[in-house]
Design a protein around this motif. Structure first.
Motif, PDB file in Angstrom:
ATOM      1  N   ASP A  37      13.335  -1.950 -46.536  1.00 16.07           N
ATOM      2  CA  ASP A  37      11.895  -1.878 -46.751  1.00 16.07           C
ATOM      3  C   ASP A  37      11.258  -1.819 -45.365  1.00 16.07           C
ATOM      4  O   ASP A  37      11.083  -2.841 -44.698  1.00 16.07           O
ATOM      5  N   PHE A  38      10.941  -0.618 -44.930  1.00 19.04           N
ATOM      6  CA  PHE A  38      10.444  -0.413 -43.577  1.00 19.04           C
ATOM      7  C   PHE A  38       9.096  -1.085 -43.332  1.00 19.04           C
ATOM      8  O   PHE A  38       8.728  -1.338 -42.196  1.00 19.04           O
ATOM      9  N   LYS A  39       8.359  -1.397 -44.397  1.00 22.45           N
ATOM     10  CA  LYS A  39       7.039  -2.016 -44.229  1.00 22.45           C
ATOM     11  C   LYS A  39       7.122  -3.435 -43.681  1.00 22.45           C
ATOM     12  O   LYS A  39       6.208  -3.883 -43.002  1.00 22.45           O
ATOM     13  N   ILE A  40       8.195  -4.144 -43.992  1.00 22.72           N
ATOM     14  CA  ILE A  40       8.288  -5.549 -43.564  1.00 22.72           C
ATOM     15  C   ILE A  40       9.371  -5.775 -42.512  1.00 22.72           C
ATOM     16  O   ILE A  40       9.711  -6.909 -42.204  1.00 22.72           O
ATOM     17  N   LEU A  41       9.880  -4.711 -41.940  1.00 21.91           N
ATOM     18  CA  LEU A  41      10.920  -4.810 -40.922  1.00 21.91           C
ATOM     19  C   LEU A  41      10.334  -5.383 -39.628  1.00 21.91           C
ATOM     20  O   LEU A  41       9.333  -4.877 -39.123  1.00 21.91           O
ATOM     21  N   PRO A  42      10.921  -6.441 -39.078  1.00 19.70           N
ATOM     22  CA  PRO A  42      10.356  -7.040 -37.861  1.00 19.70           C
ATOM     23  C   PRO A  42      10.658  -6.190 -36.627  1.00 19.70           C
ATOM     24  O   PRO A  42      11.732  -5.577 -36.530  1.00 19.70           O
ATOM     25  N   PRO A  43       9.746  -6.137 -35.684  1.00 18.71           N
ATOM     26  CA  PRO A  43       9.972  -5.335 -34.472  1.00 18.71           C
ATOM     27  C   PRO A  43      11.113  -5.874 -33.621  1.00 18.71           C
ATOM     28  O   PRO A  43      11.739  -5.130 -32.881  1.00 18.71           O
ATOM     29  N   PHE A  44      11.407  -7.162 -33.737  1.00 21.67           N
ATOM     30  CA  PHE A  44      12.463  -7.771 -32.925  1.00 21.67           C
ATOM     31  C   PHE A  44      13.845  -7.246 -33.301  1.00 21.67           C
ATOM     32  O   PHE A  44      14.759  -7.265 -32.486  1.00 21.67           O
ATOM     33  N   LEU A  45      13.994  -6.765 -34.541  1.00 18.81           N
ATOM     34  CA  LEU A  45      15.279  -6.241 -34.985  1.00 18.81           C
ATOM     35  C   LEU A  45      15.672  -5.019 -34.148  1.00 18.81           C
ATOM     36  O   LEU A  45      16.840  -4.849 -33.806  1.00 18.81           O
ATOM     37  N   THR A  46      14.701  -4.208 -33.793  1.00 19.95           N
ATOM     38  CA  THR A  46      14.979  -3.016 -32.997  1.00 19.95           C
ATOM     39  C   THR A  46      15.546  -3.408 -31.638  1.00 19.95           C
ATOM     40  O   THR A  46      16.537  -2.834 -31.189  1.00 19.95           O
ATOM     41  N   TYR A  47      14.954  -4.406 -31.004  1.00 23.14           N
ATOM     42  CA  TYR A  47      15.470  -4.848 -29.715  1.00 23.14           C
ATOM     43  C   TYR A  47      16.851  -5.491 -29.872  1.00 23.14           C
ATOM     44  O   TYR A  47      17.731  -5.290 -29.022  1.00 23.14           O
ATOM     45  N   LEU A  48      17.059  -6.242 -30.939  1.00 22.74           N
ATOM     46  CA  LEU A  48      18.355  -6.871 -31.177  1.00 22.74           C
ATOM     47  C   LEU A  48      19.460  -5.817 -31.277  1.00 22.74           C
ATOM     48  O   LEU A  48      20.506  -5.949 -30.644  1.00 22.74           O
ATOM     49  N   VAL A  49      19.213  -4.779 -32.039  1.00 19.59           N
ATOM     50  CA  VAL A  49      20.213  -3.716 -32.196  1.00 19.59           C
ATOM     51  C   VAL A  49      20.421  -3.003 -30.861  1.00 19.59           C
ATOM     52  O   VAL A  49      21.550  -2.700 -30.481  1.00 19.59           O
ATOM     53  N   TYR A  50      19.338  -2.770 -30.127  1.00 18.95           N
ATOM     54  CA  TYR A  50      19.466  -2.148 -28.807  1.00 18.95           C
ATOM     55  C   TYR A  50      20.304  -3.013 -27.873  1.00 18.95           C
ATOM     56  O   TYR A  50      21.194  -2.514 -27.182  1.00 18.95           O
TER      57      TYR A  50
END
Length: 160
Positions: free
Chosen positions: A87-100
């Motif tokens: 659910d892209f609407k509730i995806l936290p921005p921190f997850l992107t940095y974590l994966v990076y």
């Protein structure tokens, strides 16, 4: 550093008890906790082993970092295989940095010669998941560009 790791592990344990398993990906607090753990473990793997205790800590940090990277790679695989919907609407921005950060850590390992099948597969999964996350957060594209800058042509060929 040990106190920070213990605190983060305690916080992680509380979060894992409170958050349903299907919703872990949407927890910004858990993502921040894991970001802190990755930084701590990565720093621990680079500690100067001047005595036996430091050498032991370095090995423990390496094992913990390996487990965390494997867990994030497995999580990415679930969503890449479409076994779980995001659910892209509730995806936290921190997850992107974590994966990076996970992908950058694996890229560093490959650059220093730790060429294992897990590292290649894990990096490919994390990069694909980062591309998927870029549908929601533009930072995903920026992080992919940063990874491309750190990836040698030989490594890029191997992960594609």
């Amino acid at each position: 550093m040990a106190v920070i790791v213990q605190t983060l592990k305690s916080f992680e344990a509380v979060l894992l008890q409170e958050i349903p398993e299907k919703e872990l990906i949407y927890s910004g607090a858990l993502a921040l906790c894991e970001i802190g753990l990755i930084h701590a473990y990565d720093g621990g793997t680079k500690a100067d082993p001047v005595d036996i205790d430091a050498s032991h800590c370095r090995a423990e940090a390496r094992n913990a970092l390996d487990r965390l990277l494997e867990a994030k790679s497995a999580m990415a695989q679930l969503y890449l295989d479409r076994e779980e919907d995001i659910d892209f609407k509730i995806l936290p921005p921190f997850l992107t940095y974590l994966v990076y950060k996970c992908a950058a850590t694996v890229t560093d390992r490959l650059r220093v010669g730790e060429e294992s099948l897990f590292n290649f597969r894990g990096l490919k999964r994390l990069r694909e998941f980062l591309a998927l996350l870029s549908q929601r957060w533009l930072a995903g594209r920026r992080y992919l560009k940063l990874l491309d800058e750190d990836t040698t042509p030989r490594m890029m060929k191997s992960i594609q």
